[in-house]
Design a protein around this motif. Structure first.
Motif, PDB file in Angstrom:
ATOM      1  N   VAL A   1       7.817   1.861  -7.910  1.00  0.00           N
ATOM      2  CA  VAL A   1       6.606   1.300  -7.803  1.00  0.00           C
ATOM      3  C   VAL A   1       5.878   1.736  -6.113  1.00  0.00           C
ATOM      4  CG1 VAL A   1       4.770  -0.478  -7.680  1.00  0.00           C
ATOM      5  CG2 VAL A   1       6.540  -0.510  -9.198  1.00  0.00           C
ATOM      6  N   ILE A   2       5.038   2.971  -6.397  1.00  0.00           N
ATOM      7  CA  ILE A   2       4.293   3.088  -5.191  1.00  0.00           C
ATOM      8  C   ILE A   2       2.805   2.333  -4.731  1.00  0.00           C
ATOM      9  CG2 ILE A   2       3.274   5.397  -3.979  1.00  0.00           C
ATOM     10  CD1 ILE A   2       4.736   6.960  -5.874  1.00  0.00           C
ATOM     11  N   ASP A   3       3.029   1.545  -4.129  1.00  0.00           N
ATOM     12  CA  ASP A   3       1.948   0.385  -3.957  1.00  0.00           C
ATOM     13  C   ASP A   3       1.216   0.943  -2.552  1.00  0.00           C
ATOM     14  OD1 ASP A   3       0.638  -1.881  -4.477  1.00  0.00           O
ATOM     15  OD2 ASP A   3       2.111  -3.282  -4.084  1.00  0.00           O
ATOM     16  N   HIS A   4      -0.071  -0.015  -2.364  1.00  0.00           N
ATOM     17  CA  HIS A   4      -0.861   0.165  -1.375  1.00  0.00           C
ATOM     18  C   HIS A   4      -1.464   1.392  -0.998  1.00  0.00           C
ATOM     19  CE1 HIS A   4       1.745  -3.436  -0.416  1.00  0.00           C
ATOM     20  NE2 HIS A   4       0.420  -4.202  -0.516  1.00  0.00           N
ATOM     21  N   ILE A   5      -1.581   2.352  -2.161  1.00  0.00           N
ATOM     22  CA  ILE A   5      -2.337   3.431  -1.822  1.00  0.00           C
ATOM     23  C   ILE A   5      -3.621   3.575  -1.599  1.00  0.00           C
ATOM     24  CG2 ILE A   5      -2.740   5.818  -2.926  1.00  0.00           C
ATOM     25  CD1 ILE A   5      -0.344   5.223  -5.083  1.00  0.00           C
ATOM     26  N   THR A   6      -4.177   4.026  -0.580  1.00  0.00           N
ATOM     27  CA  THR A   6      -5.635   3.937  -0.333  1.00  0.00           C
ATOM     28  C   THR A   6      -6.415   4.268  -1.634  1.00  0.00           C
ATOM     29  OG1 THR A   6      -5.195   4.579   2.006  1.00  0.00           O
ATOM     30  CG2 THR A   6      -7.490   4.551   1.020  1.00  0.00           C
ATOM     31  N   ALA A   7      -7.491   3.574  -1.989  1.00  0.00           N
ATOM     32  CA  ALA A   7      -8.182   3.468  -3.187  1.00  0.00           C
ATOM     33  C   ALA A   7      -8.688   4.910  -3.228  1.00  0.00           C
ATOM     34  CB  ALA A   7      -9.087   2.465  -3.277  1.00  0.00           C
ATOM     35  N   HIS A   8      -8.581   5.487  -4.422  1.00  0.00           N
ATOM     36  CA  HIS A   8      -9.100   6.936  -4.875  1.00  0.00           C
ATOM     37  C   HIS A   8      -7.907   8.008  -4.159  1.00  0.00           C
ATOM     38  CE1 HIS A   8     -12.533   5.101  -6.039  1.00  0.00           C
ATOM     39  NE2 HIS A   8     -12.899   4.624  -4.928  1.00  0.00           N
ATOM     40  N   LYS A   9      -6.789   7.567  -3.625  1.00  0.00           N
ATOM     41  CA  LYS A   9      -5.938   8.653  -3.233  1.00  0.00           C
ATOM     42  C   LYS A   9      -4.671   8.858  -4.413  1.00  0.00           C
ATOM     43  CE  LYS A   9      -6.151   9.425   1.661  1.00  0.00           C
ATOM     44  NZ  LYS A   9      -5.656   9.338   3.004  1.00  0.00           N
ATOM     45  N   GLY A  10      -4.841   7.832  -5.233  1.00  0.00           N
ATOM     46  CA  GLY A  10      -3.941   7.844  -6.226  1.00  0.00           C
ATOM     47  C   GLY A  10      -3.504   9.360  -7.275  1.00  0.00           C
ATOM     48  N   MET A  11      -4.480   9.728  -7.473  1.00  0.00           N
ATOM     49  CA  MET A  11      -4.742  10.741  -8.422  1.00  0.00           C
ATOM     50  C   MET A  11      -4.091  12.136  -7.598  1.00  0.00           C
ATOM     51  SD  MET A  11      -4.906  12.169 -11.033  1.00  0.00           S
ATOM     52  CE  MET A  11      -6.051  11.234 -12.349  1.00  0.00           C
TER      53      MET A  11
ATOM     54  N   LYS B   1      -5.012  -7.204   1.022  1.00  0.00           N
ATOM     55  CA  LYS B   1      -4.931  -6.480   2.332  1.00  0.00           C
ATOM     56  C   LYS B   1      -6.197  -5.511   2.700  1.00  0.00           C
ATOM     57  CE  LYS B   1      -1.025  -3.752   3.401  1.00  0.00           C
ATOM     58  NZ  LYS B   1       0.271  -3.598   3.882  1.00  0.00           N
ATOM     59  N   ASN B   2      -6.460  -4.685   1.597  1.00  0.00           N
ATOM     60  CA  ASN B   2      -7.286  -3.594   1.967  1.00  0.00           C
ATOM     61  C   ASN B   2      -8.699  -3.674   0.901  1.00  0.00           C
ATOM     62  OD1 ASN B   2      -5.781  -2.436   3.710  1.00  0.00           O
ATOM     63  ND2 ASN B   2      -4.663  -1.548   2.190  1.00  0.00           N
ATOM     64  N   GLY B   3      -8.774  -4.698   0.349  1.00  0.00           N
ATOM     65  CA  GLY B   3     -10.006  -4.728  -0.866  1.00  0.00           C
ATOM     66  C   GLY B   3      -9.736  -4.316  -1.897  1.00  0.00           C
ATOM     67  N   ARG B   4      -9.200  -2.772  -2.143  1.00  0.00           N
ATOM     68  CA  ARG B   4      -9.005  -2.150  -3.204  1.00  0.00           C
ATOM     69  C   ARG B   4      -7.811  -1.274  -2.723  1.00  0.00           C
ATOM     70  NH1 ARG B   4     -11.362  -3.606  -8.053  1.00  0.00           N
ATOM     71  NH2 ARG B   4     -12.983  -5.051  -7.510  1.00  0.00           N
ATOM     72  N   LYS B   5      -7.030  -0.918  -3.882  1.00  0.00           N
ATOM     73  CA  LYS B   5      -5.921   0.097  -3.651  1.00  0.00           C
ATOM     74  C   LYS B   5      -5.663   0.650  -4.951  1.00  0.00           C
ATOM     75  CE  LYS B   5      -2.360  -3.538  -4.806  1.00  0.00           C
ATOM     76  NZ  LYS B   5      -1.211  -4.062  -4.382  1.00  0.00           N
ATOM     77  N   ASP B   6      -4.888   1.742  -5.008  1.00  0.00           N
ATOM     78  CA  ASP B   6      -4.385   2.317  -6.192  1.00  0.00           C
ATOM     79  C   ASP B   6      -2.781   2.030  -6.108  1.00  0.00           C
ATOM     80  OD1 ASP B   6      -6.892   3.306  -6.207  1.00  0.00           O
ATOM     81  OD2 ASP B   6      -6.187   5.448  -6.160  1.00  0.00           O
ATOM     82  N   ILE B   7      -2.259   2.212  -7.295  1.00  0.00           N
ATOM     83  CA  ILE B   7      -0.799   1.751  -7.485  1.00  0.00           C
ATOM     84  C   ILE B   7      -0.189   2.997  -8.606  1.00  0.00           C
ATOM     85  CG2 ILE B   7       0.925   0.050  -8.381  1.00  0.00           C
ATOM     86  CD1 ILE B   7      -1.326  -2.253  -8.008  1.00  0.00           C
ATOM     87  N   ILE B   8       0.901   3.409  -8.279  1.00  0.00           N
ATOM     88  CA  ILE B   8       1.660   4.134  -9.444  1.00  0.00           C
ATOM     89  C   ILE B   8       2.939   3.505  -9.715  1.00  0.00           C
ATOM     90  CG2 ILE B   8       2.605   6.575  -9.716  1.00  0.00           C
ATOM     91  CD1 ILE B   8       0.576   7.606  -7.692  1.00  0.00           C
ATOM     92  N   LYS B   9       2.916   3.438 -10.923  1.00  0.00           N
ATOM     93  CA  LYS B   9       4.319   2.738 -11.433  1.00  0.00           C
ATOM     94  C   LYS B   9       5.183   3.961 -12.216  1.00  0.00           C
ATOM     95  CE  LYS B   9       3.069  -2.113 -11.774  1.00  0.00           C
ATOM     96  NZ  LYS B   9       3.133  -3.048 -12.601  1.00  0.00           N
ATOM     97  N   ILE B  10       6.508   4.246 -12.066  1.00  0.00           N
ATOM     98  CA  ILE B  10       7.170   5.028 -12.638  1.00  0.00           C
ATOM     99  C   ILE B  10       8.348   4.465 -13.149  1.00  0.00           C
ATOM    100  CG2 ILE B  10       8.389   7.323 -12.350  1.00  0.00           C
ATOM    101  CD1 ILE B  10       6.845   7.502  -9.603  1.00  0.00           C
ATOM    102  N   ASP B  11       8.426   4.738 -14.580  1.00  0.00           N
ATOM    103  CA  ASP B  11       9.255   3.889 -15.213  1.00  0.00           C
ATOM    104  C   ASP B  11      10.651   4.508 -15.419  1.00  0.00           C
ATOM    105  OD1 ASP B  11      10.537   1.669 -16.585  1.00  0.00           O
ATOM    106  OD2 ASP B  11       9.484   2.032 -18.443  1.00  0.00           O
TER     107      ASP B  11
END
Lengths: 303, 138
Positions: free
Chosen positions: B11-21, B46-56
């Motif tokens: 799980v890639i967490d706490h990605i700054t919002a909109h940087k996930g793509m 922590k930051n209000g909004r964030k992106d997350i990537i989950k890789i199974d």
């Protein structure tokens, strides 16, 4: 095995060792006449050059070695699409050491990463030209006897002038060197070099007025505005005559000023200055050959 | 919005919002034969909004890329549904084939086979310079 791509790869102790070797060659050239017997230097010049290539060739011949190579990209396999890496691997089979000039920045580094013999950067685009710096340093050392406590004016094209970048890098390691950067606004020193000077607390002044700062200078390093660095001919024509040094402009200069120029010049130093004892640019040419001899000996680990 | 939790993977967490793509693309996750979830604009304490990537799936994540794009990211390694490792990132000292040199005079712009290598020149201002021509990354 070691190459020389950037002047900063040499420590100050090594620079001084090269200066000492060059001084010894000047004092007793015969002692070095057979040091490179049986060795071959490949001069790979992908960009036109008279001075640097002939200097390398003369240096190798005076050490007893031989030279092979080419002087323009059209007469090399590059014209057929060969990569720098493949050229370096191939030439390593023929020569003991390579001197490479290339219009693309970083090409000699690519060569050094692929060659199995030492590679000397003989100029890569507007980036670095470490052996010219060696010539400049020997000249400064012979004229001033030191590399510290100097006010060094650099004038002309400071943006694309690779010799300027390398000289600043080399001298900025010495105490109390003050740089005066004289250029038109369009050709100022790149920011990253200024950032680097600031981070080392090295003082420098930027100006467009050569005359005003002339009395302060111990060294005046003139440069040519290089046509080949411009994508736009109009821009070149507008800037090429920004600074022309004439005898009249030296009226307030120090009597022991040293005027350097990496050559070739176009018109930025009047021919009338050639007979002024402060003109050192033809000494630089000769010193360049001695320093290249010293460098070849060092990289070939001959002495 | 509910996304299933993963059993074994990353799980890639706490990605700054909109940087996930951008990270999704740089890690070439579209080529992976596994379930991948990109969650954008999730609420973050922590930051209000964030992106997350989950890789199974087990995936060797390139932390240089992540550290360069967004050093605030945390990477959680999941085994049997539990976090077994939490990695915080730093700006990498060296980037290989993450960004390209834009200097038209650089050898890497002419010869396509050369690796694009950048080194961290100024940590404070996040400035990387091309190994070959020293141009700053833009």
């Amino acid at each position: 095995m070691r190459s020389l791509i950037d002047i900063l790869e040499l420590s100050t102790a090594e620079l001084e060792e090269l200066v000492a070797t060059a001084e010894d060659i000047i004092a007793d050239p015969q002692k070095y006449a057979h040091k490179c017997d049986g060795k071959k230097l490949a001069t790979l010049f992908f960009e036109p050059s008279t001075r640097t290539r002939l200097s390398f060739e003369a240096a190798m011949y005076e050490l007893g070695g031989n030279v092979l190579g080419f002087s323009e990209a059209q007469s090399s396999s590059t014209a057929k699409g060969e990569s720098v890496a493949d050229t370096a691997k191939t030439v390593s089979c023929y020569a003991d050491i390579i001197a490479m000039r290339h219009p693309k920045e970083g090409a000699p580094l690519v060569a050094s990463l692929n060659a199995s013999v030492p590679v000397i950067n003989a100029g890569d685009g507007g980036h670095n030209h470490p052996t010219q710096t060696l010539a400049d340093l020997l000249t400064i050392h012979r004229k001033k006897g030191r590399f510290d406590n100097l006010t060094v004016g650099l004038c002309g094209d400071l943006k694309f002038g690779r010799t300027v970048h390398s000289l600043i890098a080399a001298l900025s390691r010495y105490e109390n060197v003050n740089f005066v950067l004289i250029s038109p606004r369009e050709l100022v020193l790149p920011n990253y070099i200024k950032e680097s000077l600031k981070s080392k607390n090295i003082t420098f002044t930027e100006t467009t007025d050569l005359q005003a700062i002339m009395p302060d200078l111990d060294i005046l390093y003139m440069t040519r505005v290089q046509r080949e660095r411009f994508f736009n001919e109009e821009e070149y024509l507008r800037l090429k005559d920004s600074y022309i040094l004439t005898p009249e402009k030296l009226y307030n200069a120090k009597t022991d000023l040293s005027i350097l120029h990496p050559l070739p010049r176009v018109n930025e130093i009047s021919v009338a200055i050639d007979s002024d004892p402060r003109a050192c640019y033809f000494d630089q040419v000769l010193n360049g050959k001695y320093m290249r001899m010293a460098l070849i000996l060092k990289l070939l680990e001959v002495c | 919005m509910t996304v299933d939790s993963i059993k074994n993977g990353i799980v890639i967490d706490h990605i700054t919002a909109h940087k996930g793509m951008k990270i999704y693309e740089l890690l070439n996750l579209d080529r992976l034969n596994a379930s991948v979830a990109l969650i954008q604009n999730a609420p973050s304490r922590k930051n209000g909004r964030k992106d997350i990537i989950k890789i199974d799936t087990d995936f060797e994540v390139n932390t240089d890329i992540l550290g360069f794009v967004d050093p605030n990211i945390t990477v959680n390694v999941i085994r049997e549904g539990k976090i077994v490792k939490k990695k915080t990132l730093e700006l990498p000292e060296r980037l290989k084939n993450v960004i390209k040199c834009k200097n038209p005079r650089c050898i890497t712009c002419t010869e396509q086979e050369i690796d694009h290598i950048f080194t961290l020149a100024d940590k404070e201002n996040r400035i990387y310079r091309c190994l070959y021509c020293e141009s700053a990354a833009k």
